[in-house]
Design an enzyme around this catalytic site. Sequence first.
Site, PDB file in Angstrom:
ATOM      1  N   HIS A  28     100.734  -4.705  16.229  1.00 22.76           N
ATOM      2  CA  HIS A  28     100.507  -3.861  17.405  1.00 22.76           C
ATOM      3  C   HIS A  28      99.673  -4.616  18.424  1.00 22.76           C
ATOM      4  CE1 HIS A  28      99.913  -0.269  19.819  1.00 22.76           C
ATOM      5  NE2 HIS A  28      98.657  -0.635  19.938  1.00 22.76           N
TER       6      HIS A  28
ATOM      7  N   ASP B 214      97.713  13.449  18.378  1.00 25.67           N
ATOM      8  CA  ASP B 214      97.298  12.363  19.271  1.00 25.67           C
ATOM      9  C   ASP B 214      97.864  12.568  20.670  1.00 25.67           C
ATOM     10  OD1 ASP B 214      96.264   9.662  19.995  1.00 25.67           O
ATOM     11  OD2 ASP B 214      98.413   9.283  20.223  1.00 25.67           O
TER      12      ASP B 214
ATOM     13  N   ARG C 291      92.069  13.849  26.889  1.00 26.82           N
ATOM     14  CA  ARG C 291      91.055  12.827  27.185  1.00 26.82           C
ATOM     15  C   ARG C 291      91.271  12.228  28.564  1.00 26.82           C
ATOM     16  NH1 ARG C 291      92.437   8.962  22.784  1.00 26.82           N
ATOM     17  NH2 ARG C 291      90.984   7.566  23.835  1.00 26.82           N
TER      18      ARG C 291
ATOM     19  N   SER D 179      93.426   6.836  17.723  1.00 30.49           N
ATOM     20  CA  SER D 179      94.691   7.095  18.394  1.00 30.49           C
ATOM     21  C   SER D 179      95.720   6.009  18.060  1.00 30.49           C
ATOM     22  CB  SER D 179      94.423   7.165  19.906  1.00 30.49           C
ATOM     23  OG  SER D 179      95.614   7.109  20.641  1.00 30.49           O
TER      24      SER D 179
ATOM     25  N   LYS E 163      99.100   6.226  14.980  1.00 30.56           N
ATOM     26  CA  LYS E 163     100.520   6.003  15.272  1.00 30.56           C
ATOM     27  C   LYS E 163     101.127   4.926  14.366  1.00 30.56           C
ATOM     28  CE  LYS E 163      99.197   6.149  19.599  1.00 30.56           C
ATOM     29  NZ  LYS E 163      98.925   6.311  21.026  1.00 30.56           N
TER      30      LYS E 163
HETATM   31  N1  URA Z   1      96.221   3.512  23.648  1.00 32.03           N
HETATM   32  C1  URA Z   1      96.407   4.526  22.783  1.00 32.03           C
HETATM   33  O1  URA Z   1      97.456   4.625  22.145  1.00 32.03           O
HETATM   34  N2  URA Z   1      95.432   5.421  22.616  1.00 32.03           N
HETATM   35  C2  URA Z   1      94.266   5.369  23.287  1.00 32.03           C
HETATM   36  O2  URA Z   1      93.413   6.222  23.094  1.00 32.03           O
HETATM   37  C3  URA Z   1      94.089   4.317  24.199  1.00 32.03           C
HETATM   38  C4  URA Z   1      95.084   3.388  24.353  1.00 32.03           C
END
Ligand code: URA
Length: 433
Positions: free
Chosen positions: A82, A161, A168, A183, A187
Amino acid sequence: MRMVDLIEKKRDGQELTTEEIKFIINGYTDGSIPDYQVSALTMAIFFQGMTEKERADLTMAMVESGDQIDLSQIEGIKVDKHSTGGVGDTTTLVLGPLVAALGVPVAKMSGRGLGHTGGTIDKLEAVKGFHVEIENEEFIELVNKNKIAVIGQSGNLTPADKKLYALRDVTATVNSIPLIAGSIMSKKIAAGADAIVLDVKTGAGAFMKTIDDSRELAKAMVSIGNNVGRRTMAVISDMSQPLGFAIGNALEVKEAIDTLKGEGPEDLTELCLTLGSHMVYLAEKASSLAEARTMLENVIKDGSALEKFKVFLSSQGGDASIVDDPSKMPQAQFTFELEAKEDGYVSEIVADEVGTAAMILGAGRATKESVIDLAVGLVLRRKIGDQVKKGESLVTIYSNFEDVKEVKEKLYENIIVSSEKVEAPILIHEEIT
Ligand code: URA
Ligand code: CA
């Protein structure tokens, strides 16, 4: 349990329990806890932070809020990579076939998204016929057979999320390390990875602009991964200038092909070998990083990484002949050179602004509704530290518009040529395990 008590607890700096965090995330996902209470909580987290245990609990509660991809039918250790996001980052396209050529299973779930260029799926659509709309069963069969396949993102991955990130965004709480780390990691874990290699970008073109912030984020993610049973490591890499030369979709596919042939840009090649070594090592296909690196260099040299790319493309309907003849991909109607206005050394290439120039050409989406032009973009002819003479090209602009005045102005503002010699930036800053 009452949400107001949990907000108070966090506000006063106490640690939330596993059950309390589950209660919050489940209640927020099903709508029984309202936005205003969760926004008070995220602000409390912003100021009070979260312990290691809370971060792991938050991540797993988000993972469990939706679908989890079951990759157990795929043989071997599934290592996902990632990147926290940069400009002209072509690593996924190179790394997939590269590590798959060594038998590391690459079961990639990918999205489109906004940005300077398209996501991995958009880029691959520059290959005629290629598609990611495949059933789970076929996806798993392909990975077992070829060691590599890409599937479109499942709709119900980490719904908690999605809601939390949107909240947020409008409550000034995006920039909290525990919340960002949770977050991102939720994923990756929901997508089924056994082990995770993180490429945390740092510099002007990155989400984290300083090395200290990047290190803190990297450490937070590595610790979450390891705490929830996924072997995780992070590389902190430079994003003060775009990675490689190409910024654009078909242009980046071509750059990936060049790199798989061993003829790619130095920085992209080095980053792929570094990240790839960690992937191969975590997948237990090599007993040391040095051995992994040699193995990767060998599959570039003997052509098997490139061959793997062809098999991957044709298995998902793509015209693999573009690998030998990239001009079969969409081509821009016009090219223009951005000529240096004086002699000197390139001292700055402001990555995000140069990325925006590519987006103005149509290489990326400004809004969800934008349509990408796969052919267009930029190819840097000089990188930071390179010498240039007046009149020589700094950038080639690939456009389907004849008028690129705005793009040229933006590029001149953000590619600085100085009279003094400048060192190229360090590419790999740190590795965190
Ligand atoms: N990328 C994400 O997937 N989540 C975040 O909180 C910030 C950047
Ligand atoms: Ca690139």
